[in-house]
Design a protein around this motif. Structure first.
Motif, PDB file in Angstrom:
ATOM      1  N   TRP A 145       1.118  -0.686   0.098  1.00 34.71           N
ATOM      2  CA  TRP A 145       0.314   0.120   0.355  1.00 34.71           C
ATOM      3  C   TRP A 145       0.315   1.144   0.186  1.00 34.71           C
ATOM      4  N   ILE A 146       2.179   1.199   0.601  1.00 31.93           N
ATOM      5  CA  ILE A 146       3.327   2.094   0.520  1.00 31.93           C
ATOM      6  C   ILE A 146       3.619   2.413  -0.997  1.00 31.93           C
ATOM      7  N   VAL A 147       3.860   1.816  -1.864  1.00 27.97           N
ATOM      8  CA  VAL A 147       4.330   1.794  -3.107  1.00 27.97           C
ATOM      9  C   VAL A 147       3.285   2.104  -3.724  1.00 27.97           C
ATOM     10  N   ILE A 148       2.357   1.340  -3.593  1.00 29.63           N
ATOM     11  CA  ILE A 148       0.814   2.288  -4.458  1.00 29.63           C
ATOM     12  C   ILE A 148       0.512   3.706  -3.993  1.00 29.63           C
ATOM     13  N   ASP A 149       0.054   4.210  -3.092  1.00 25.96           N
ATOM     14  CA  ASP A 149       0.417   5.731  -2.870  1.00 25.96           C
ATOM     15  C   ASP A 149       1.447   6.684  -3.650  1.00 25.96           C
ATOM     16  N   ARG A 150       2.433   6.391  -3.722  1.00 29.95           N
ATOM     17  CA  ARG A 150       3.709   6.895  -3.916  1.00 29.95           C
ATOM     18  C   ARG A 150       3.782   6.546  -5.277  1.00 29.95           C
ATOM     19  N   GLN A 151       3.368   5.757  -6.243  1.00 31.97           N
ATOM     20  CA  GLN A 151       3.518   5.797  -7.163  1.00 31.97           C
ATOM     21  C   GLN A 151       2.648   6.909  -7.866  1.00 31.97           C
ATOM     22  N   VAL A 152       0.888   6.333  -7.166  1.00 38.66           N
ATOM     23  CA  VAL A 152      -0.153   7.529  -7.389  1.00 38.66           C
ATOM     24  C   VAL A 152       0.118   8.936  -7.474  1.00 38.66           C
ATOM     25  N   MET A 153       0.406   9.390  -6.297  1.00 42.42           N
ATOM     26  CA  MET A 153       0.555  10.656  -5.524  1.00 42.42           C
ATOM     27  C   MET A 153       2.181  11.070  -6.416  1.00 42.42           C
ATOM     28  N   PHE A 154       2.810  10.381  -7.049  1.00 38.76           N
ATOM     29  CA  PHE A 154       3.694  10.892  -7.598  1.00 38.76           C
ATOM     30  C   PHE A 154       2.596  11.205  -9.628  1.00 38.76           C
ATOM     31  N   PHE A 155       2.121   9.860  -9.924  1.00 37.98           N
ATOM     32  CA  PHE A 155       1.087  10.606 -11.549  1.00 37.98           C
ATOM     33  C   PHE A 155       0.610  11.469 -11.018  1.00 37.98           C
ATOM     34  N   PHE A 156      -0.002  11.734  -9.504  1.00 41.22           N
ATOM     35  CA  PHE A 156      -1.099  12.932  -9.951  1.00 41.22           C
ATOM     36  C   PHE A 156       0.139  14.081  -9.775  1.00 41.22           C
ATOM     37  N   LYS A 157       1.304  14.134  -8.945  1.00 33.98           N
ATOM     38  CA  LYS A 157       2.216  15.522  -9.537  1.00 33.98           C
ATOM     39  C   LYS A 157       2.199  15.981 -10.131  1.00 33.98           C
ATOM     40  N   ILE A 158       3.045  14.743 -11.359  1.00 33.75           N
ATOM     41  CA  ILE A 158       3.007  15.222 -12.369  1.00 33.75           C
ATOM     42  C   ILE A 158       1.940  15.925 -13.853  1.00 33.75           C
ATOM     43  N   VAL A 159       0.542  15.206 -13.293  1.00 32.82           N
ATOM     44  CA  VAL A 159      -0.839  15.110 -13.913  1.00 32.82           C
ATOM     45  C   VAL A 159      -0.526  16.812 -14.132  1.00 32.82           C
ATOM     46  N   CYS A 160      -1.242  17.443 -12.645  1.00 32.50           N
ATOM     47  CA  CYS A 160      -0.873  18.934 -12.260  1.00 32.50           C
ATOM     48  C   CYS A 160      -0.166  20.319 -13.006  1.00 32.50           C
ATOM     49  N   MET A 161       1.231  18.877 -12.993  1.00 31.14           N
ATOM     50  CA  MET A 161       1.520  20.402 -14.745  1.00 31.14           C
ATOM     51  C   MET A 161       1.119  21.198 -15.342  1.00 31.14           C
ATOM     52  N   PRO A 162       0.737  19.986 -15.892  1.00 29.62           N
ATOM     53  CA  PRO A 162      -0.271  20.942 -17.605  1.00 29.62           C
ATOM     54  C   PRO A 162      -1.377  21.959 -17.230  1.00 29.62           C
ATOM     55  N   VAL A 163      -1.896  21.110 -16.319  1.00 33.38           N
ATOM     56  CA  VAL A 163      -2.745  21.563 -15.968  1.00 33.38           C
ATOM     57  C   VAL A 163      -2.934  23.047 -14.670  1.00 33.38           C
ATOM     58  N   VAL A 335      11.590  28.726 -31.153  1.00 35.18           N
ATOM     59  CA  VAL A 335      11.053  29.747 -30.210  1.00 35.18           C
ATOM     60  C   VAL A 335      11.025  30.360 -28.877  1.00 35.18           C
ATOM     61  N   GLY A 336      11.622  29.440 -28.436  1.00 32.73           N
ATOM     62  CA  GLY A 336      11.754  30.119 -26.443  1.00 32.73           C
ATOM     63  C   GLY A 336      11.657  28.402 -25.267  1.00 32.73           C
ATOM     64  N   TRP A 337      12.590  28.289 -24.423  1.00 33.29           N
ATOM     65  CA  TRP A 337      12.447  27.703 -22.953  1.00 33.29           C
ATOM     66  C   TRP A 337      11.196  27.760 -22.622  1.00 33.29           C
ATOM     67  N   VAL A 338      10.078  29.206 -22.409  1.00 33.31           N
ATOM     68  CA  VAL A 338       8.855  29.055 -21.875  1.00 33.31           C
ATOM     69  C   VAL A 338       8.158  27.405 -22.179  1.00 33.31           C
ATOM     70  N   TRP A 339       7.839  27.711 -24.312  1.00 35.33           N
ATOM     71  CA  TRP A 339       7.184  27.027 -24.861  1.00 35.33           C
ATOM     72  C   TRP A 339       7.646  25.645 -24.963  1.00 35.33           C
ATOM     73  N   ILE A 343       5.272  21.595 -22.904  1.00 41.12           N
ATOM     74  CA  ILE A 343       5.733  21.150 -23.838  1.00 41.12           C
ATOM     75  C   ILE A 343       5.596  20.023 -23.023  1.00 41.12           C
ATOM     76  N   MET A 344       7.934  20.063 -22.991  1.00 42.23           N
ATOM     77  CA  MET A 344       7.629  18.748 -22.414  1.00 42.23           C
ATOM     78  C   MET A 344       7.114  18.173 -20.574  1.00 42.23           C
ATOM     79  N   VAL A 345       5.857  19.178 -20.306  1.00 41.97           N
ATOM     80  CA  VAL A 345       5.799  19.298 -19.131  1.00 41.97           C
ATOM     81  C   VAL A 345       4.305  17.613 -20.074  1.00 41.97           C
ATOM     82  N   TYR A 346       3.729  18.141 -21.019  1.00 37.25           N
ATOM     83  CA  TYR A 346       2.925  17.895 -21.608  1.00 37.25           C
ATOM     84  C   TYR A 346       3.677  16.052 -22.098  1.00 37.25           C
TER      85      TYR A 346
END
Length: 437
Positions: A145-163, A335-339, A343-346
């Motif tokens: 369950w610790i591994v499950i929580d870590r993986q899910v919350m890591f994915f949660f942080k990654i998905v939050c970036m483009p949002v 174009v620039g590093w911001v764009w 795109i890299m986060v996406y």
């Protein structure tokens, strides 16, 4: 007297599970209640209507932008295509899991409550060191369950970036235009598109490229600018609920199944240990192991039936999205590093999304392959005929590993993940060559 393992499973069931909590609420926000024992489904139908209407409105706006810029260049509307695919897949996932809401909720309940491990009869046997076995099983389940929580919350942080990028983009653009560049203080990226008539103008908001229809009567607009703005702003949030909620559900179910196989492997390895299982109880002990294998096999079949075809849709769309993101990366280098950063986060989000399916399924397959060797490697050759017969039967049944298929065409694995990336790269090269011509 209640089984010791059942009591331990009830204690684990009461423990907070942050990853599973976010998965349940993400699905609930899409109108799919996968945990009916915790919350009511009273307003889920209304929520699904809202989700469909809002997402259909946003998808229409994105398609309108694509059609308006179709003859300009692919670079002009590639971002709109990406978002259209993402929102469309989210709606498809919502309908899919709603159609399988009962088996889905049963799997979630079985995962959280440990139903597969209950009433095995293992601790009803006359075992000398029950507490030692129970402690080992507890550690396996808690670590899992610790591994499950870590993986899910890591994915949660990654998905939050483009949002967060899409939600905050118009406000930062407004601050930049008003207070830094001081050119324009309008929260827009372009002008009105007078396409249909003066009573039906199309407008492009800054959250992402989209042409939103509205009707103008005199000085009034229906829907108003504020409503149109926040409707588009909700698009990334719906993407978050669909991408995180349903994909993380697969991670939770498969990682828990992997933990169940670890439990069974430990029990099989201990089946011929004199300190844990006395000679007279080994046949009954092994029958409990066989019973657990049958339950895990049934549990695995339910997971495969739930995700079998939606994984095919996800993998197909992910291949297209990765291809388009590679093309977008090749066009924004100047174009620039911001764009480039956005795109890299996406790109990382989409790549991680498809990787989670394959890595989780590969872990289940690996554990099931190791289980086959555990059946054989125990000291069965020194045991009774009935014990040997059970081992032979389990060697026969466990020879085929637990795999998760992709629509019945192939199986999720590391090899398939490499094939998806290779296919996306080939499509990218084809698209770039066609665009250059």
């Amino acid at each position: 007297m209640q089984d010791l393992l059942d009591l331990e499973l009830e204690r684990i069931d009461q423990m907070p599970k942050l990853g599973l909590w976010w998965v349940e609420y993400s699905a609930f926000c899409m109108g799919v209640n996968i945990a009916p024992r915790k919350r009511s489904s009273k307003f889920c139908k209304l929520t699904r209507y809202v989700v469909v209407v809002v997402n259909a409105h946003i998808i229409y706006s994105l398609i309108a932008f694509i059609m308006a810029n179709y003859h300009v260049s692919f670079e002009a509307y590639v971002e709109a295509v990406l978002l259209t695919f993402q929102l469309s897949v989210g709606v498809v996932k919502m309908f899919h899991f709603q159609s399988f809401v009962e088996p889905c909720s049963h799997l979630v309940f079985a995962t959280e409550s440990g139903e597969v491990l209950k009433s095995l009869g293992l601790f009803n046997l006359d075992l000398p060191n029950k507490q030692s076995i129970l402690k080992s099983l507890r550690l396996i389940l808690l670590d899992n369950w610790i591994v499950i929580d870590r993986q899910v919350m890591f994915f949660f942080k990654i998905v939050c970036m483009p949002v967060l990028y899409y939600c905050g983009r118009p406000y930062f653009q407004y601050i930049f235009d008003c207070y830094i560049f001081k050119d324009s203080c309008e929260m827009t990226l372009s002008k009105f598109y007078d396409i249909l008539s003066t009573m039906y103008d199309l407008f492009l908001l800054t959250a992402y490229p989209a042409i939103v229809p509205f009707v103008q009567i005199g000085k009034y607009e229906f829907p108003s600018y504020v409503i149109r703005f926040f409707l588009l702003q909700s698009g990334p949030i719906w993407c978050f609920f669909a991408v995180f909620g349903f994909n993380s559900l697969f991670v939770v179910l498969t990682m828990y199944e992997s933990g169940l196989i670890k439990v069974l492997r430990f029990l099989v390895q201990s089946s011929t240990t004199n300190e844990l299982v006395p000679q007279k109880e080994r046949v009954a002990y092994l029958r409990c192991c066989v019973r657990l294998f049958a339950r895990i096999s049934r549990h695995h079949g339910q997971i495969e039936n739930l995700f079998k075809y939606i994984i095919l849709v996800q993998c197909s769309v992910s291949s297209i999205l990765i291809c388009m993101l590679l093309y977008k990366i090749s066009t924004v280098l100047e174009v620039g590093w911001v764009w480039m950063g956005m795109i890299m986060v996406y790109f990382v989000t989409i790549a991680l999304e498809i990787s989670l399916y394959n890595l989780s399924a590969q872990k289940v397959e690996t554990q099931s392959e190791l289980l086959f060797y555990d059946w054989y490697n125990c000291d069965w050759y020194n045991e009774s005929k009935e014990f040997k017969f059970l081992i032979k039967m389990m060697l026969l049944f466990s020879r085929r590993a637990f795999v998760l298929s992709v629509g019945g065409f192939t199986n999720l694995s590391h090899k398939f993940l490499v094939q998806v990336f290779r296919l996306s790269a080939n499509f990218f090269l084809l698209l770039r060559n066609m665009n250059n011509k």
